[in-house]
Design a protein around this motif. Structure first.
Motif, PDB file in Angstrom:
ATOM      1  N   GLY A 162     -58.042 -60.211  21.741  1.00  0.00           N
ATOM      2  CA  GLY A 162     -58.217 -59.491  20.486  1.00  0.00           C
ATOM      3  C   GLY A 162     -58.207 -57.981  20.646  1.00  0.00           C
ATOM      4  O   GLY A 162     -57.683 -57.254  19.786  1.00  0.00           O
ATOM      5  N   LEU A 163     -58.758 -57.458  21.732  1.00  0.00           N
ATOM      6  CA  LEU A 163     -58.835 -56.015  21.924  1.00  0.00           C
ATOM      7  C   LEU A 163     -57.457 -55.386  22.152  1.00  0.00           C
ATOM      8  O   LEU A 163     -57.119 -54.390  21.486  1.00  0.00           O
ATOM      9  CB  LEU A 163     -59.789 -55.685  23.076  1.00  0.00           C
ATOM     10  N   PRO A 164     -56.617 -55.924  23.043  1.00  0.00           N
ATOM     11  CA  PRO A 164     -55.267 -55.352  23.185  1.00  0.00           C
ATOM     12  C   PRO A 164     -54.446 -55.407  21.898  1.00  0.00           C
ATOM     13  O   PRO A 164     -53.600 -54.528  21.675  1.00  0.00           O
ATOM     14  CB  PRO A 164     -54.630 -56.215  24.289  1.00  0.00           C
ATOM     15  N   LEU A 165     -54.705 -56.392  21.052  1.00  0.00           N
ATOM     16  CA  LEU A 165     -53.963 -56.472  19.797  1.00  0.00           C
ATOM     17  C   LEU A 165     -54.272 -55.292  18.877  1.00  0.00           C
ATOM     18  O   LEU A 165     -53.447 -54.910  18.050  1.00  0.00           O
ATOM     19  CB  LEU A 165     -54.275 -57.787  19.070  1.00  0.00           C
ATOM     20  N   ARG A 166     -55.456 -54.714  19.025  1.00  0.00           N
ATOM     21  CA  ARG A 166     -55.837 -53.563  18.201  1.00  0.00           C
ATOM     22  C   ARG A 166     -55.459 -52.236  18.833  1.00  0.00           C
ATOM     23  O   ARG A 166     -55.610 -51.187  18.218  1.00  0.00           O
ATOM     24  CB  ARG A 166     -57.355 -53.559  17.947  1.00  0.00           C
ATOM     25  N   ALA A 167     -54.975 -52.281  20.074  1.00  0.00           N
ATOM     26  CA  ALA A 167     -54.704 -51.049  20.808  1.00  0.00           C
ATOM     27  C   ALA A 167     -53.443 -50.357  20.304  1.00  0.00           C
ATOM     28  O   ALA A 167     -52.494 -51.005  19.826  1.00  0.00           O
ATOM     29  CB  ALA A 167     -54.561 -51.354  22.299  1.00  0.00           C
ATOM     30  N   SER A 168     -53.435 -49.052  20.423  1.00  0.00           N
ATOM     31  CA  SER A 168     -52.231 -48.255  20.114  1.00  0.00           C
ATOM     32  C   SER A 168     -51.186 -48.436  21.191  1.00  0.00           C
ATOM     33  O   SER A 168     -49.985 -48.327  20.935  1.00  0.00           O
ATOM     34  CB  SER A 168     -52.596 -46.773  19.983  1.00  0.00           C
ATOM     35  N   GLU A 169     -51.635 -48.660  22.420  1.00  0.00           N
ATOM     36  CA  GLU A 169     -50.733 -48.774  23.561  1.00  0.00           C
ATOM     37  C   GLU A 169     -51.367 -49.679  24.602  1.00  0.00           C
ATOM     38  O   GLU A 169     -52.567 -49.580  24.876  1.00  0.00           O
ATOM     39  CB  GLU A 169     -50.461 -47.388  24.145  1.00  0.00           C
ATOM     40  N   VAL A 170     -50.574 -50.583  25.163  1.00  0.00           N
ATOM     41  CA  VAL A 170     -51.027 -51.460  26.237  1.00  0.00           C
ATOM     42  C   VAL A 170     -50.118 -51.254  27.442  1.00  0.00           C
ATOM     43  O   VAL A 170     -48.891 -51.364  27.317  1.00  0.00           O
ATOM     44  CB  VAL A 170     -51.026 -52.940  25.802  1.00  0.00           C
ATOM     45  N   ILE A 171     -50.720 -50.975  28.577  1.00  0.00           N
ATOM     46  CA  ILE A 171     -49.965 -50.759  29.815  1.00  0.00           C
ATOM     47  C   ILE A 171     -50.058 -52.042  30.630  1.00  0.00           C
ATOM     48  O   ILE A 171     -51.151 -52.493  30.984  1.00  0.00           O
ATOM     49  CB  ILE A 171     -50.540 -49.569  30.595  1.00  0.00           C
ATOM     50  N   GLU A 172     -48.887 -52.652  30.916  1.00  0.00           N
ATOM     51  CA  GLU A 172     -48.855 -53.939  31.622  1.00  0.00           C
ATOM     52  C   GLU A 172     -48.106 -53.816  32.942  1.00  0.00           C
ATOM     53  O   GLU A 172     -47.316 -52.939  33.129  1.00  0.00           O
ATOM     54  CB  GLU A 172     -48.210 -55.004  30.738  1.00  0.00           C
TER      55      GLU A 172
ATOM     56  N   VAL B  97     -55.982 -46.925  24.184  1.00  0.00           N
ATOM     57  CA  VAL B  97     -54.989 -47.261  25.208  1.00  0.00           C
ATOM     58  C   VAL B  97     -55.664 -48.144  26.254  1.00  0.00           C
ATOM     59  O   VAL B  97     -56.733 -47.786  26.779  1.00  0.00           O
ATOM     60  CB  VAL B  97     -54.410 -46.002  25.877  1.00  0.00           C
ATOM     61  N   ILE B  98     -55.074 -49.295  26.546  1.00  0.00           N
ATOM     62  CA  ILE B  98     -55.644 -50.246  27.502  1.00  0.00           C
ATOM     63  C   ILE B  98     -54.657 -50.465  28.641  1.00  0.00           C
ATOM     64  O   ILE B  98     -53.476 -50.745  28.407  1.00  0.00           O
ATOM     65  CB  ILE B  98     -55.970 -51.589  26.820  1.00  0.00           C
ATOM     66  N   ASN B  99     -55.159 -50.354  29.852  1.00  0.00           N
ATOM     67  CA  ASN B  99     -54.340 -50.539  31.047  1.00  0.00           C
ATOM     68  C   ASN B  99     -54.690 -51.893  31.665  1.00  0.00           C
ATOM     69  O   ASN B  99     -55.707 -52.036  32.349  1.00  0.00           O
ATOM     70  CB  ASN B  99     -54.598 -49.401  32.038  1.00  0.00           C
ATOM     71  N   LEU B 100     -53.855 -52.906  31.400  1.00  0.00           N
ATOM     72  CA  LEU B 100     -54.124 -54.247  31.905  1.00  0.00           C
ATOM     73  C   LEU B 100     -53.940 -54.334  33.421  1.00  0.00           C
ATOM     74  O   LEU B 100     -54.552 -55.186  34.083  1.00  0.00           O
ATOM     75  CB  LEU B 100     -53.227 -55.262  31.197  1.00  0.00           C
TER      76      LEU B 100
END
Length: 331
Positions: free
Chosen positions: A321-331, A305-308
């Motif tokens: 590339g990393l957010p594309l592999r994430a299960s969830e992206v918080i924008e 999970v990445i929190n932009l």
């Protein structure tokens, strides 16, 4: 030939006498007791969500709190003294089984009892920690659902380096009282040279002030943080997330809720699913199975999970590339 009344009554009485007691009178169902030793505080919504998942699954399996099962809750909230006292209290109550979350709480129960069945969640490396004999056949009175193997330490360091390529220093917050988090530290140290990173260990035991330790580490540039799943860090996660942001340090955490509450990244298993699994093991034990014969279950998958928003706060541009592999992206 017609049966005389006295013969009929004698036959009926004899038949009733030969019937099992349960057939003649419905006996009340024995209420089972489950003790729960929970590493969260009672007001923590994440702790409540896990208890709700356990209780709902248990009810679908035929066990309703207040009807045929009674659940005794003990909330630890990162307090070592409360943890020891609550574990001892539950053991004295001698419930049908105890459900426990967190490495240190399980260690206390392991010390106190080898007879009461114990089902654990949120515990890493149970074999290396000496809680069970093997994953396939735990033996003894303990089984459950593990979080991580020690190798996760190197994986956390790798994903943090990918998110922050300029990082040359990484502080790992662990607890020397936890065999599992100490093993994660060693794995990260083993991987660090290949990534060009110097590792600093921050032991949260022994009265260390976590925020001050983070501030001291942040006094030099190009740093990052890794938070292991030590029970002492989870109740205080709000303050450590803020501290990392205040010092503009990229950080990776073990569970999704760290990222949803403002942390940069989380990489770990779906804990809610583990609590559902714990309910299925509780059901099997209440119906007569032995915990030592129930295999330890590992996570089926890990979530990145990445929190932009958090990345923007600390001025970090994460490569696409990393957010594309994430299960969830918080924008």
């Amino acid at each position: 030939m017609a049966m005389k009344r006295r013969d009929f009554l004698a036959l009926t009485s004899a038949g009733l006498a030969s019937m099992p007691l349960t057939a003649r009178a419905q006996q009340p169902e024995r209420v089972r007791r489950i003790g729960m030793l929970i590493l969260y505080s009672q007001t923590d919504r994440e702790g409540q969500a896990r208890i709700a998942a356990f209780r709902d699954t248990l009810q679908r399996l035929g066990w309703t709190d207040g009807r045929n099962v009674r659940i005794e809750y003990r909330w630890i909230a990162g307090d070592v003294d409360r943890e020891k006292a609550s574990a001892a209290e539950l053991v004295r109550l001698a419930p049908d089984l105890i459900v426990v979350s967190g490495w240190t709480a399980l260690a206390e129960l392991h010390r106190l009892t080898n007879t009461i069945p114990v089902v654990f969640t949120q515990v890493s490396d149970p074999v290396g920690s000496g809680f069970v004999a093997s994953l396939a056949r735990p033996g003894g009175n303990i089984s459950g659902f593990q979080n991580f193997e020690p190798t996760i330490g190197g994986k956390w360091l790798g994903v943090l380096k990918e998110a922050a390529p300029n990082m040359r220093r990484a502080a790992i917050l662990f607890g020397s009282d936890s065999v599992a988090t100490a093993a994660m530290l060693r794995e990260a140290e083993a991987v660090a040279p290949s990534l060009g990173v110097q590792v600093t260990a921050i032991d949260i035991q022994g009265g260390v002030e976590i925020e001050r330790a983070i501030a001291t580490f942040a006094s030099e540039p190009d740093g990052g943080l890794i938070f292991t799943p030590h029970p002492g860090l989870i109740p205080n996660r709000g303050s450590v997330i803020l501290s990392a942001a205040r010092h503009r340090l990229p950080a990776v955490y073990p569970f999704r809720y760290f990222a949803t509450e403002g942390g940069l990244m989380a990489y770990g298993p779906d804990q809610i699913d583990q609590w559902r699994g714990a309910a299925t093991y509780a059901d099997r034990i209440l119906r007569g199975e032995k915990p030592g014969e129930l295999p330890i279950q590992a996570p089926a998958k890990y979530e990145l999970v990445i929190n932009l928003k958090a990345a923007n706060v600390i001025g970090l541009n994460i490569a696409p590339g990393l957010p594309l592999r994430a299960s969830e992206v918080i924008e």
